[in-house]
Design a protein around this motif. Structure first.
Motif, PDB file in Angstrom:
ATOM      1  N   GLN A  24      14.752  44.053 -59.825  1.00  0.00           N
ATOM      2  CA  GLN A  24      14.260  44.656 -59.808  1.00  0.00           C
ATOM      3  C   GLN A  24      15.297  46.170 -59.686  1.00  0.00           C
ATOM      4  N   GLY A  25      16.003  46.286 -60.576  1.00  0.00           N
ATOM      5  CA  GLY A  25      17.144  47.308 -60.480  1.00  0.00           C
ATOM      6  C   GLY A  25      18.231  46.573 -59.754  1.00  0.00           C
ATOM      7  N   GLU A  26      18.592  47.066 -58.557  1.00  0.00           N
ATOM      8  CA  GLU A  26      19.618  46.509 -57.831  1.00  0.00           C
ATOM      9  C   GLU A  26      18.993  45.540 -56.899  1.00  0.00           C
ATOM     10  N   GLU A  27      17.656  46.284 -56.606  1.00  0.00           N
ATOM     11  CA  GLU A  27      17.344  45.128 -55.636  1.00  0.00           C
ATOM     12  C   GLU A  27      16.805  44.018 -55.080  1.00  0.00           C
ATOM     13  N   LEU A  28      16.734  43.266 -54.787  1.00  0.00           N
ATOM     14  CA  LEU A  28      16.726  41.168 -55.067  1.00  0.00           C
ATOM     15  C   LEU A  28      15.428  41.185 -54.653  1.00  0.00           C
ATOM     16  N   MET A  29      14.215  40.896 -55.120  1.00  0.00           N
ATOM     17  CA  MET A  29      12.985  41.001 -54.949  1.00  0.00           C
ATOM     18  C   MET A  29      12.532  39.480 -54.118  1.00  0.00           C
ATOM     19  N   GLU A  30      13.344  38.471 -55.450  1.00  0.00           N
ATOM     20  CA  GLU A  30      13.338  36.557 -54.710  1.00  0.00           C
ATOM     21  C   GLU A  30      13.786  35.795 -55.334  1.00  0.00           C
ATOM     22  N   THR A  31      14.120  34.639 -54.245  1.00  0.00           N
ATOM     23  CA  THR A  31      15.245  33.939 -54.599  1.00  0.00           C
ATOM     24  C   THR A  31      14.001  32.454 -55.023  1.00  0.00           C
ATOM     25  N   HIS A  32      14.551  31.181 -54.985  1.00  0.00           N
ATOM     26  CA  HIS A  32      14.429  30.467 -54.933  1.00  0.00           C
ATOM     27  C   HIS A  32      15.463  29.750 -55.021  1.00  0.00           C
ATOM     28  N   THR A  33      15.884  28.500 -54.164  1.00  0.00           N
ATOM     29  CA  THR A  33      17.043  27.630 -54.420  1.00  0.00           C
ATOM     30  C   THR A  33      16.409  26.404 -54.443  1.00  0.00           C
ATOM     31  N   ASP A  34      17.280  25.132 -54.717  1.00  0.00           N
ATOM     32  CA  ASP A  34      16.814  23.505 -54.419  1.00  0.00           C
ATOM     33  C   ASP A  34      17.523  22.642 -55.012  1.00  0.00           C
ATOM     34  N   GLU A  35      17.702  21.640 -54.925  1.00  0.00           N
ATOM     35  CA  GLU A  35      18.689  21.009 -55.594  1.00  0.00           C
ATOM     36  C   GLU A  35      18.387  20.309 -57.111  1.00  0.00           C
ATOM     37  N   ALA A  36      19.157  20.442 -57.913  1.00  0.00           N
ATOM     38  CA  ALA A  36      18.812  20.491 -59.044  1.00  0.00           C
ATOM     39  C   ALA A  36      19.759  19.314 -60.122  1.00  0.00           C
ATOM     40  N   LEU A  37      19.236  18.782 -61.270  1.00  0.00           N
ATOM     41  CA  LEU A  37      20.154  18.046 -61.763  1.00  0.00           C
ATOM     42  C   LEU A  37      19.779  18.112 -63.267  1.00  0.00           C
ATOM     43  N   TRP A  38      20.709  18.155 -64.258  1.00  0.00           N
ATOM     44  CA  TRP A  38      21.526  18.847 -65.445  1.00  0.00           C
ATOM     45  C   TRP A  38      22.267  17.743 -66.508  1.00  0.00           C
ATOM     46  N   GLU A  39      21.533  17.141 -67.620  1.00  0.00           N
ATOM     47  CA  GLU A  39      22.552  16.619 -68.256  1.00  0.00           C
ATOM     48  C   GLU A  39      22.007  16.945 -69.551  1.00  0.00           C
ATOM     49  N   LEU A  40      23.217  16.400 -70.223  1.00  0.00           N
ATOM     50  CA  LEU A  40      23.242  16.386 -72.209  1.00  0.00           C
ATOM     51  C   LEU A  40      24.148  15.991 -72.946  1.00  0.00           C
ATOM     52  N   MET A  41      23.482  15.162 -73.566  1.00  0.00           N
ATOM     53  CA  MET A  41      24.202  14.304 -74.418  1.00  0.00           C
ATOM     54  C   MET A  41      24.941  15.288 -75.672  1.00  0.00           C
ATOM     55  N   TYR A  42      25.475  15.425 -76.302  1.00  0.00           N
ATOM     56  CA  TYR A  42      26.175  15.720 -77.508  1.00  0.00           C
ATOM     57  C   TYR A  42      26.747  14.515 -78.789  1.00  0.00           C
ATOM     58  N   PHE A  43      26.023  14.862 -80.057  1.00  0.00           N
ATOM     59  CA  PHE A  43      25.943  13.320 -80.782  1.00  0.00           C
ATOM     60  C   PHE A  43      26.630  13.584 -81.954  1.00  0.00           C
ATOM     61  N   GLY A  44      27.319  15.384 -82.435  1.00  0.00           N
ATOM     62  CA  GLY A  44      28.164  15.918 -83.174  1.00  0.00           C
ATOM     63  C   GLY A  44      29.745  16.515 -83.286  1.00  0.00           C
ATOM     64  N   LYS A  45      29.921  17.321 -83.755  1.00  0.00           N
ATOM     65  CA  LYS A  45      31.452  17.888 -84.332  1.00  0.00           C
ATOM     66  C   LYS A  45      31.121  19.070 -83.172  1.00  0.00           C
ATOM     67  N   ALA A  46      32.867  19.600 -82.831  1.00  0.00           N
ATOM     68  CA  ALA A  46      32.940  20.570 -82.121  1.00  0.00           C
ATOM     69  C   ALA A  46      33.029  21.768 -82.584  1.00  0.00           C
ATOM     70  N   ARG A  47      31.980  23.383 -82.076  1.00  0.00           N
ATOM     71  CA  ARG A  47      32.740  24.206 -83.212  1.00  0.00           C
ATOM     72  C   ARG A  47      34.063  24.419 -83.574  1.00  0.00           C
ATOM     73  N   PRO A  48      35.073  24.976 -84.190  1.00  0.00           N
ATOM     74  CA  PRO A  48      36.262  25.465 -84.790  1.00  0.00           C
ATOM     75  C   PRO A  48      36.200  26.709 -83.633  1.00  0.00           C
TER      76      PRO A  48
END
Length: 64
Positions: A40-64
């Protein structure tokens, strides 16, 4: 991180067709620490930390 180009797994005529069409699909998997912080502005109000997993599957052509 795990990264796999799908075209590398294709064999025979399908591999040739994938290269001719420019297929560049990929599978990416990241694991590690996730941190979400709310300010909130410059002040840290809350924080949450945990282990995470992120997956991405891409099937098309990359944009130029």
């Amino acid at each position: 991180m795990t990264a796999s180009k799908m075209a590398d797994e294709i064999k025979g005529p399908k591999k040739v067709a994938a290269k001719l069409t420019g297929f560049d699909g990929a599978y990416l998997r990241f694991a590690g620490e996730l941190r979400v912080e709310r300010y909130q502005g410059e002040e840290l109000m809350e924080t949450h930390t945990d282990e995470a997993l992120w997956e991405l599957m891409y099937f098309g052509k990359a944009r130029p």
